[in-house]
Design an enzyme around this catalytic site. Sequence first.
Site, PDB file in Angstrom:
ATOM      1  CB  ALA A   2     -27.656 -77.414 -12.428  1.00  0.00           C
ATOM      2  CG  ASP A   3     -29.093 -76.340 -17.817  1.00  0.00           C
ATOM      3  OD1 ASP A   3     -29.704 -75.964 -16.745  1.00  0.00           O
ATOM      4  OD2 ASP A   3     -29.614 -76.777 -18.946  1.00  0.00           O
TER       5      ASP A   3
ATOM      6  CG  ASP B 131     -28.565 -73.947 -23.492  1.00  0.00           C
ATOM      7  OD1 ASP B 131     -27.744 -74.410 -24.431  1.00  0.00           O
ATOM      8  OD2 ASP B 131     -28.920 -74.565 -22.439  1.00  0.00           O
TER       9      ASP B 131
ATOM     10  CG  ASN C  98     -32.972 -83.323 -20.623  1.00  0.00           C
ATOM     11  OD1 ASN C  98     -33.597 -84.147 -19.493  1.00  0.00           O
ATOM     12  ND2 ASN C  98     -32.983 -81.988 -20.643  1.00  0.00           N
TER      13      ASN C  98
END
Length: 255
Positions: free
Chosen positions: A109-110, A130, A9
């Site tokens: 997807a991350d 994360d 982002n």
Amino acid sequence: MILAVHIGNSTTAFALFDGDGKLAVRTTFSTDIHSTRDQYAVQLFSIFQLYGVDYGRIDGGIIASVVPPVTGALAGAVERLIGKPPLIVGAGIRTGLNIRADMHTQLGADIVAYCVEAVAEYPTPAIVVDFGTAITFSVLQGNTYEGCMIAPGVQVSLEALSQQAAELPRISLAPPAALLGRNTVDAMCAGVVYGNASLVDGVLDRLEEATQPAAAVIATGSFADFVVPYCRRKLLRDPELLLKGLYRVYQKNAG
């Protein structure tokens, strides 16, 4: 060489892995939803020139994106430069993960990429934290993704303070000078950093109470270095977990 791209982002990260799978080049630039394929191609070309990379030697690419408006433009830029379309992490990609989710298409997807690497490189049960735009806690048992928790990230918290409180200024994130600030800026930095560190410690305790003690807790993401030193829990820092995971996913799908 293999090009791995993570479109986040806030920033987009690029990594080149050599023939032995070692990280050779790593860089980032701001994610811009308005950039075109050609604009991204120019940026990529400039990066390759800066690091002395012959893009004719790049054998393939893979992209993990959480910003759909950018995915097509950047994939087109990669294809234009290396002469073949990159893999896109999503439906139909082989990962080796057993994903326990109500809707697999909703899993970022991350998250998929760094969970693949965590399962391969660390003992389980494991928790990946994360530190990005959001703070995401992903729980892994063997090769099974059990689920995650998502909380506001460090920068989001800081921006929310300045936007919602008229007398609080916009400031840059910095390590807190002390637990108690004696001016507005120091107080905001202390609140955001120690607050997020306490959030991480508390969530990890609750996750382990609900499941079982983790054999490894891995910290990754662009804001990890701001928060991890202030956590009471021991977290293993692996800043390139996601990009290494992308390379591993590429190898699983490259034939």
